[in-house]
Write a protein that holds these residues in place. Structure first.
Motif, short mmCIF file in Angstrom:
data_model
loop_
_atom_site.label_atom_id
_atom_site.label_comp_id
_atom_site.label_asym_id
_atom_site.label_seq_id
_atom_site.Cartn_x
_atom_site.Cartn_y
_atom_site.Cartn_z
N VAL A 409 0.82 -1.21 0.00
CA VAL A 409 0.00 0.00 0.00
C VAL A 409 0.86 1.26 0.00
O VAL A 409 0.59 2.22 -0.74
CB VAL A 409 -0.95 -0.01 1.22
CG1 VAL A 409 -1.79 1.26 1.25
CG2 VAL A 409 -1.83 -1.24 1.19
N ASP A 410 1.88 1.31 0.82
CA ASP A 410 2.70 2.51 0.92
C ASP A 410 3.43 2.81 -0.39
O ASP A 410 3.50 3.97 -0.81
CB ASP A 410 3.71 2.37 2.07
CG ASP A 410 3.03 2.33 3.43
OD1 ASP A 410 1.89 2.82 3.53
OD2 ASP A 410 3.63 1.81 4.39
N GLN A 632 -2.97 -17.63 5.74
CA GLN A 632 -3.03 -16.89 6.99
C GLN A 632 -2.12 -15.67 6.95
O GLN A 632 -2.49 -14.57 7.40
CB GLN A 632 -2.62 -17.79 8.16
CG GLN A 632 -2.70 -17.14 9.53
CD GLN A 632 -4.13 -16.91 9.98
OE1 GLN A 632 -4.99 -17.73 9.74
NE2 GLN A 632 -4.37 -15.76 10.60
N ASP A 633 -0.91 -15.83 6.39
CA ASP A 633 0.03 -14.71 6.29
C ASP A 633 -0.53 -13.60 5.40
O ASP A 633 -0.44 -12.41 5.73
CB ASP A 633 1.36 -15.20 5.73
CG ASP A 633 2.07 -16.16 6.68
OD1 ASP A 633 1.74 -16.14 7.88
OD2 ASP A 633 2.95 -16.92 6.21
N ALA A 634 -1.10 -13.99 4.26
CA ALA A 634 -1.68 -12.99 3.35
C ALA A 634 -2.86 -12.29 4.01
O ALA A 634 -3.02 -11.06 3.88
CB ALA A 634 -2.10 -13.66 2.05
N SER A 635 -3.68 -13.04 4.73
CA SER A 635 -4.83 -12.44 5.41
C SER A 635 -4.39 -11.44 6.46
O SER A 635 -4.97 -10.35 6.60
CB SER A 635 -5.68 -13.54 6.06
OG SER A 635 -6.17 -14.45 5.10
N SER A 636 -3.35 -11.78 7.21
CA SER A 636 -2.83 -10.86 8.23
C SER A 636 -2.33 -9.57 7.61
O SER A 636 -2.53 -8.48 8.16
CB SER A 636 -1.70 -11.54 9.02
OG SER A 636 -2.17 -12.70 9.68
N VAL A 638 -3.45 -8.18 4.81
CA VAL A 638 -4.61 -7.39 4.40
C VAL A 638 -5.27 -6.73 5.61
O VAL A 638 -5.62 -5.55 5.58
CB VAL A 638 -5.63 -8.27 3.65
CG1 VAL A 638 -6.94 -7.51 3.42
CG2 VAL A 638 -5.05 -8.74 2.33
N ILE A 639 -5.41 -7.49 6.68
CA ILE A 639 -6.05 -6.95 7.89
C ILE A 639 -5.23 -5.80 8.46
O ILE A 639 -5.77 -4.79 8.93
CB ILE A 639 -6.23 -8.07 8.93
CG1 ILE A 639 -7.27 -9.09 8.44
CG2 ILE A 639 -6.65 -7.49 10.28
CD1 ILE A 639 -7.36 -10.34 9.28
N GLU A 640 -3.91 -5.92 8.38
CA GLU A 640 -3.04 -4.89 8.98
C GLU A 640 -2.87 -3.68 8.09
O GLU A 640 -2.86 -2.54 8.57
CB GLU A 640 -1.67 -5.50 9.27
CG GLU A 640 -0.73 -4.54 9.99
CD GLU A 640 0.61 -5.17 10.31
OE1 GLU A 640 1.50 -4.46 10.81
OE2 GLU A 640 0.78 -6.40 10.05
#
Length: 722
Positions: A409-410, A632-636, A638-640
């Motif tokens: 994102v950054d 799980q890593d990819a989901s974390s 996105v959540i963060e």
């Protein structure tokens, strides 16, 4: 004493008919001013004429009063009044003059003080904007076509664009991007305002006239601080000698600027891409059509770029344009992504081989790799393009899309702001910026951004599609439909515009209208088959349609491509819901690729999570676990860092369901609903949410959505505003 003087004065005013004279004059003066207001503008009288007319009427008022005091007008003619004129006359004359002076002073202050204040503010603002613009910054406006047949607009634009390109290659100049400066075509603003909009100190405008084998170009340089022309010249050559003409004008402009701005040098013109005048004209026409981004315009662009490379096979920019056209046809035209990639690859490679130092060529290669889903390779190519040509704004814009797909994102924000800086009025760049702003929570700012650019290009389909999507995300269904309809009107057969309308129709569950509209997509294409199948599935269908099954079987047997992921995922969901987990695993496995790809392809999370459900149903726990940790890593991530709150809560809900925590999933879904989540089909038919479908909380949410959509359909059916 005072009371006696006032009484005497008032009696004399009545006797001498001063009041009557004042009223008569006021009526006549009002009529004069009304006539002046109506007639002065059509007579093309200058603005000061009205000012002095008003001033004359105002100053005449005390004169009439004084004359009516001393003279009387009757049947006997004009006679001098005699009577009480001593103290009363002196008092009246003094009072009248003082009141007149005070009244005129008050009027002048009321008229001029605010105006001067506004002018001072505007001047300060203009000077501030002009002073903020770098002294070596310049914008090139589209040239006017003055040819006898008015049929050389493409050449006029092309000459201006080539001049812009040559000036941009001068390292000592900052040149506004083509799309931004050309977007101001035809705006009735003075040069100071245009300079502020582009953020430049200098503007180049001009005209072109082509007749009898000759081309004449007139160019003028304007200082945006005051709007004055500081230089002008005319150049004429044979229409077979356009290159020398462009070089001559570009060198003259740079030389003129170098004499005015410290640090600007008049560089020698760089070597042209082609020496074939006919190929250059075909290329210029092709780029003009390419920028319109409609199905028909891209078809024209393809033909013109093909003509250019046939006339000059070593014309690198024409090869680059051809590659870009094929790739845009996948989104705006009538080609499948696979076909577009196959056609674009040799063209993009040719461009890089012919001009390995061309930023435009490397950007085309980056776009090719991005379309193919090779995000790491695309990142490298686009970064190379930016280093070779820092002025080519499409490279950072496409790179921003790559970073978005990789979840960075950054970095996306950084390169996207660079693209905006280079080309502040480019519609596609602003669409991406608005999306980023909305995802970060600034929806109002995103809407205002789109409206500002729409004010300049009101019929730009990409902006209208973005407005429709934004209104839809805020559940302003009527406004979303209006914008989608307006976009569709600009290109009724454009797939991108059709899909914008379909998004609204599917959201409000108007499935009949959606199915009818989907039939306008190109026949016998993967896009059409997938769209028709999605409509059927969203409306409760449980079986694969024959055309869709043929499509999935075909692509499942082809080499892996991320572009087939959506079709395979849809097929896998339907098979999973129909109770065929074995077939679902086959297709979802093809859609997701490999667990390692999740690190840089966040768009593969959907098929990967569905694959885990299918594997668990088959009892293949080890294979499911192999996918679980990367997922799980990819989901974390996105959540963060995802930014979009609704998406974040939906990912949280899916993670909770994977962990078997239905209560946490319900909480996350309610939070997503509060942020605008309205995908009722998913609550009803997504296998990952199957354990929740009978819960009272979920049934209540489904019903709220159904009621909202029914009301929206009714409101849209009655709307006549769009």
């Amino acid at each position: 004493m005072e009371r006696s003087l006032l009484r005497d004065t008032w009696e004399e005013l009545k006797r001498r008919r001063v009041v009557r004279a004042g009223i008569t004059y006021a009526v006549v003066g009002w009529v004069v001013l009304q006539a002046a207001e109506v007639t002065f503008e059509p007579l093309n009288l200058p603005p000061w004429a009205m000012t002095w007319t008003v001033l004359g009427v105002v100053l005449g008022f005390p004169v009439v009063l004084v004359l009516s005091w001393f003279f009387d007008v009757s049947r006997r003619g004009i006679t001098r009044e005699h009577g009480v004129a001593g103290a009363a006359g002196a008092a009246f004359a003094v009072a009248t003059v003082l009141l007149a002076v005070a009244g005129v002073a008050w009027w002048l202050y009321g008229v001029y003080a605010p105006t001067q204040s506004r002018l001072a503010d505007a001047s300060t603002s203009a000077d501030s904007a002009a002073n903020m613009a770098p002294p070596n910054s310049i914008g090139v406006l589209p040239f006017n076509d003055l040819s006898p047949g008015a049929d050389q607009g493409f050449l006029a634009d092309g000459i201006a664009e080539e001049l812009l390109d040559r000036l941009a290659r001068n390292d000592s100049l900052q040149v506004a991007a083509r799309t931004s400066s050309f977007a101001l075509r035809g705006l009735a603003q003075d040069m100071r305002a245009l300079g502020r909009q582009l953020g430049v100190r200098w503007l180049l405008e001009g005209s072109l006239r082509k007749a009898e084998g000759r081309v004449r170009v007139t160019a003028q340089l304007i200082d945006t601080r005051n709007g004055f022309h500081v230089w002008s010249d005319t150049y004429e050559r044979s229409d077979q000698d356009l290159f020398a003409l462009q070089d001559e004008v570009a060198v003259a402009i740079a030389d003129e600027l170098s004499s005015r701005i410290k640090g600007v040098v008049a560089q020698a013109p760089t070597e042209a891409d082609t020496t074939n005048s006919e190929a250059l004209q075909a290329y210029l026409q092709g780029r003009q059509a390419w920028r319109q981004r409609t199905a028909d315009s891209l078809q024209r662009a393809e033909s013109l770029f093909r003509k250019a490379v046939e006339l000059d096979p070593d014309f690198a920019r024409a090869w680059s344009g051809l590659a870009d056209t094929y790739l845009l046809q996948a989104g705006y035209g009538r080609r499948s992504e696979q076909e577009a990639i196959q056609l674009a690859e040799p063209a993009a490679v040719n461009a890089v081989v012919l001009r390995p130092k061309s930023g435009e060529a490397w950007a085309s290669l980056g776009l090719l790799r991005m379309t193919a889903g090779q995000y790491k390779a695309a990142q490298n190519s686009l970064e190379q393009a930016m280093s070779l040509d820092p002025h080519y704004e499409m490279a950072p814009m496409w790179l921003a899309t790559v970073y978005a797909n990789m979840g960075q994102v950054d970095k996306r924000r950084e390169v996207l702001m660079k693209a905006v800086e280079l080309n502040p009025l480019e519609p596609v760049i602003n669409v991406n910026l608005a999306e980023m702003m909305a995802n970060s929570g600034d929806r109002q700012g995103a809407r205002e951004l789109l409206q500002r650019v729409l004010a300049i290009t009101p019929n730009e389909a990409s902006l209208l599609r973005a407005v429709s999507g934004m209104e839809l995300s805020e559940r302003r269904y009527v406004e979303a439909m209006r914008a989608a309809r307006k976009a569709l009107a600009t290109d009724p057969d454009g797939p991108a515009n059709i899909h914008a309308m379909l998004r609204v129709l599917l959201q409000i569950e108007d499935f009949d209208a959606a199915a009818a509209l989907a039939n306008r997509l190109p026949e016998d294409t993967q896009d059409r088959h997938t769209t028709v199948q999605r409509i059927a599935f969203s409306s409760g269908g449980t079986q694969l349609l024959p055309a869709m099954e043929e499509t999935i079987v075909r692509i499942a047997q082809s080499p892996y491509s991320i572009n087939n992921s959506k079709a395979l995922t849809l097929g896998g969901v339907i098979e999973l819901r129909a109770g065929n987990p074995r077939r679902a695993v086959e297709w979802l496995g093809r859609a997701a690729g490999s667990p390692e790809q999740l690190e840089s392809h966040f768009d593969l999370m959907d098929p990967a999570s569905l694959l885990v459900v299918a594997l668990q149903q088959l009892g293949e726990t080890k294979e499911a676990e192999r996918w679980s940790q990367p997922l799980q890593d990819a989901s974390s991530m996105v959540i963060e860092h995802g930014g979009n709150a609704m998406q974040r809560y939906m990912v949280e809900a899916m993670v909770a369901m994977h962990d078997g925590d239905t209560q946490a999933a319900v909480v996350a879904l309610n939070a997503a609903y509060d942020k605008g989540y309205r995908e009722r089909w998913q609550l009803l038919y997504d296998p990952r949410l199957a354990p929740l479908q009978k819960l009272p909380e979920m049934r209540a949410m489904q019903q709220r959505m159904a009621d909202e959509f029914a009301a929206a359909r009714e409101e849209i059916s009655q709307d006549r505003g769009g």
